[in-house]
Write a protein that holds these residues in place. Structure first.
Motif, PDB file in Angstrom:
ATOM      1  N   GLY A   2      48.176  51.760  -5.074  1.00 56.11           N
ATOM      2  CA  GLY A   2      47.970  53.189  -4.949  1.00 56.11           C
ATOM      3  C   GLY A   2      48.725  53.852  -3.816  1.00 56.11           C
ATOM      4  N   GLN A   3      49.773  53.234  -3.305  1.00 53.87           N
ATOM      5  CA  GLN A   3      50.511  53.779  -2.179  1.00 53.87           C
ATOM      6  C   GLN A   3      51.208  55.092  -2.552  1.00 53.87           C
ATOM      7  N   LEU A   4      51.660  55.229  -3.801  1.00 61.04           N
ATOM      8  CA  LEU A   4      52.417  56.412  -4.191  1.00 61.04           C
ATOM      9  C   LEU A   4      51.558  57.573  -4.655  1.00 61.04           C
ATOM     10  N   SER A   5      50.333  57.295  -5.080  1.00 55.81           N
ATOM     11  CA  SER A   5      49.500  58.337  -5.687  1.00 55.81           C
ATOM     12  C   SER A   5      49.268  59.521  -4.751  1.00 55.81           C
ATOM     13  N   GLN A   6      49.274  59.297  -3.444  1.00 61.29           N
ATOM     14  CA  GLN A   6      49.059  60.388  -2.497  1.00 61.29           C
ATOM     15  C   GLN A   6      50.201  61.409  -2.508  1.00 61.29           C
ATOM     16  N   PHE A   7      51.346  61.032  -3.103  1.00 57.15           N
ATOM     17  CA  PHE A   7      52.510  61.910  -3.103  1.00 57.15           C
ATOM     18  C   PHE A   7      52.661  62.718  -4.391  1.00 57.15           C
ATOM     19  N   GLU A   8      51.844  62.438  -5.394  1.00 52.88           N
ATOM     20  CA  GLU A   8      51.971  63.120  -6.678  1.00 52.88           C
ATOM     21  C   GLU A   8      51.861  64.632  -6.504  1.00 52.88           C
ATOM     22  N   GLY A   9      52.820  65.353  -7.084  1.00 53.68           N
ATOM     23  CA  GLY A   9      52.849  66.808  -7.005  1.00 53.68           C
ATOM     24  C   GLY A   9      53.544  67.359  -5.772  1.00 53.68           C
ATOM     25  N   ARG A  10      53.901  66.521  -4.847  1.00 50.66           N
ATOM     26  CA  ARG A  10      54.524  66.960  -3.600  1.00 50.66           C
ATOM     27  C   ARG A  10      55.996  67.297  -3.825  1.00 50.66           C
ATOM     28  N   THR A  58      68.624  66.851   3.079  1.00 51.81           N
ATOM     29  CA  THR A  58      68.349  66.730   4.507  1.00 51.81           C
ATOM     30  C   THR A  58      67.002  66.023   4.642  1.00 51.81           C
ATOM     31  N   GLY A  59      66.607  65.708   5.833  1.00 51.19           N
ATOM     32  CA  GLY A  59      65.352  64.993   6.061  1.00 51.19           C
ATOM     33  C   GLY A  59      64.133  65.681   5.479  1.00 51.19           C
ATOM     34  N   ASP A  60      64.089  67.011   5.561  1.00 54.85           N
ATOM     35  CA  ASP A  60      62.912  67.711   5.062  1.00 54.85           C
ATOM     36  C   ASP A  60      62.970  68.005   3.563  1.00 54.85           C
ATOM     37  N   SER A  61      64.096  67.668   2.902  1.00 50.63           N
ATOM     38  CA  SER A  61      64.183  67.936   1.467  1.00 50.63           C
ATOM     39  C   SER A  61      63.590  66.806   0.625  1.00 50.63           C
ATOM     40  N   SER A  62      63.147  65.749   1.267  1.00 53.94           N
ATOM     41  CA  SER A  62      62.522  64.638   0.544  1.00 53.94           C
ATOM     42  C   SER A  62      61.024  64.882   0.388  1.00 53.94           C
ATOM     43  N   PRO A  63      60.505  64.738  -0.830  1.00 52.39           N
ATOM     44  CA  PRO A  63      59.061  64.902  -0.990  1.00 52.39           C
ATOM     45  C   PRO A  63      58.254  63.764  -0.362  1.00 52.39           C
ATOM     46  N   PRO A  68      58.456  57.339   3.376  1.00 49.52           N
ATOM     47  CA  PRO A  68      59.059  56.878   2.122  1.00 49.52           C
ATOM     48  C   PRO A  68      58.536  55.489   1.759  1.00 49.52           C
ATOM     49  N   PRO A  69      58.575  55.140   0.467  1.00 50.83           N
ATOM     50  CA  PRO A  69      58.119  53.808   0.081  1.00 50.83           C
ATOM     51  C   PRO A  69      59.043  52.729   0.650  1.00 50.83           C
ATOM     52  N   ASP A  70      58.525  51.527   0.765  1.00 46.37           N
ATOM     53  CA  ASP A  70      59.281  50.366   1.247  1.00 46.37           C
ATOM     54  C   ASP A  70      60.387  50.060   0.244  1.00 46.37           C
ATOM     55  N   LEU A  71      61.633  50.354   0.604  1.00 45.27           N
ATOM     56  CA  LEU A  71      62.751  50.206  -0.325  1.00 45.27           C
ATOM     57  C   LEU A  71      62.976  48.769  -0.795  1.00 45.27           C
ATOM     58  N   SER A  72      62.475  47.794  -0.055  1.00 42.63           N
ATOM     59  CA  SER A  72      62.621  46.403  -0.507  1.00 42.63           C
ATOM     60  C   SER A  72      61.740  46.134  -1.725  1.00 42.63           C
ATOM     61  N   ARG A  73      60.847  47.070  -2.028  1.00 38.92           N
ATOM     62  CA  ARG A  73      59.938  46.912  -3.174  1.00 38.92           C
ATOM     63  C   ARG A  73      60.205  47.927  -4.278  1.00 38.92           C
ATOM     64  N   VAL A  74      61.260  48.742  -4.139  1.00 35.86           N
ATOM     65  CA  VAL A  74      61.534  49.812  -5.094  1.00 35.86           C
ATOM     66  C   VAL A  74      62.651  49.418  -6.052  1.00 35.86           C
ATOM     67  N   LEU A  75      62.422  49.702  -7.333  1.00 38.04           N
ATOM     68  CA  LEU A  75      63.425  49.518  -8.377  1.00 38.04           C
ATOM     69  C   LEU A  75      63.683  50.872  -9.023  1.00 38.04           C
ATOM     70  N   LEU A 138      61.071  55.651 -10.566  1.00 36.98           N
ATOM     71  CA  LEU A 138      61.099  54.557  -9.592  1.00 36.98           C
ATOM     72  C   LEU A 138      59.889  53.667  -9.819  1.00 36.98           C
ATOM     73  N   VAL A 139      60.061  52.386  -9.533  1.00 34.70           N
ATOM     74  CA  VAL A 139      58.959  51.438  -9.646  1.00 34.70           C
ATOM     75  C   VAL A 139      58.765  50.792  -8.276  1.00 34.70           C
ATOM     76  N   LEU A 140      57.532  50.787  -7.816  1.00 37.98           N
ATOM     77  CA  LEU A 140      57.175  50.117  -6.585  1.00 37.98           C
ATOM     78  C   LEU A 140      56.419  48.845  -6.961  1.00 37.98           C
ATOM     79  N   THR A 141      56.997  47.693  -6.633  1.00 36.01           N
ATOM     80  CA  THR A 141      56.360  46.425  -6.952  1.00 36.01           C
ATOM     81  C   THR A 141      55.267  46.127  -5.933  1.00 36.01           C
ATOM     82  N   GLU A 142      54.345  45.263  -6.325  1.00 34.98           N
ATOM     83  CA  GLU A 142      53.222  44.951  -5.438  1.00 34.98           C
ATOM     84  C   GLU A 142      53.677  44.239  -4.163  1.00 34.98           C
TER      85      GLU A 142
END
Length: 147
Positions: A2-10, A58-63, A68-75, A138-142
Motif C-alpha cells: 500500500g505504499q502508492l495508495s496515498q498518492f492516488e489522485g495527486r 522540475t522538482g515540484d512538477s512530480s506528483p 518517490p517510490p524506491d526505483l529499485s522496485r519499479v517496473l 508503473l509497477v512497484l514490486t514487493e
C-alpha cells in the motif's frame, strides 16, 4: 504494502514544454526515421516525442513530491499516447501536468503483491485545450530483485 495508495489522485505542479524543431529532428534521427515531415521548417512531432517532456519537469512538477517510490522496485509496465487532434508542431508551447490517476494491487505469479500506478500527463495548448495525454503504468514490486 500500500505504499502508492496515498498518492492516488495527486497532481504535480504545471510545467511548460516548448516543442522545438531541432529536438524533433534529433528525435527522428534517434528512432531512425527518414520521413520528410520531421525535417520541415515547422515539423510535426512524432507520436512518442512527448516522452521528452521528462526533460522539462522540475522538482515540484512530480506528483510524488519528496517521497518517490524506491526505483529499485519499479517496473515500467505500459505506455500509451492519446491525441485529441494532430500531434503538436514545432513552436507549440505545451502546458503539462502529471497526476497519479489510479492505484491498485494484484497478486504476483511468483508470490508477493504488485502495486500498480496509472500516471497521466496532460498536454494543453496556450488556450487550455487538451492536445494529448500520455498514460503510463508503473509497477512497484514487493521487494527489490536479487541477483
Amino acid at each position: 504494502m500500500g505504499q502508492l495508495s496515498q498518492f492516488e489522485g495527486r497532481s504535480g505542479a504545471e510545467f511548460t514544454m516548448t516543442v522545438e524543431r531541432g529536438k524533433i529532428r534529433e528525435f527522428g534521427a534517434a528512432v531512425k526515421t527518414a520521413h520528410p515531415r520531421y525535417g520541415d521548417d515547422e515539423p510535426v512531432s512524432p507520436p512518442t516525442f512527448l516522452a521528452s517532456s521528462a526533460f522539462w519537469t522540475t522538482g515540484d512538477s512530480s506528483p510524488w513530491g519528496d517521497s518517490p517510490p524506491d526505483l529499485s522496485r519499479v517496473l515500467h509496465a505500459g505506455q500509451q499516447y492519446v491525441f485529441h487532434g494532430p500531434p503538436p508542431r514545432a513552436g507549440t508551447v505545451l502546458h503539462c501536468r502529471e497526476r497519479i490517476d489510479r492505484v491498485y494491487t494484484k497478486q504476483g505469479r511468483r508470490g508477493g503483491t504488485l502495486e500498480f500506478a496509472d500516471i497521466v500527463t496532460e498536454f494543453r495548448d496556450a488556450g487550455g485545450k487538451l492536445v494529448a495525454e500520455a498514460r503510463a503504468t508503473l509497477v512497484l514490486t514487493e521487494q527489490a530483485p536479487t541477483a
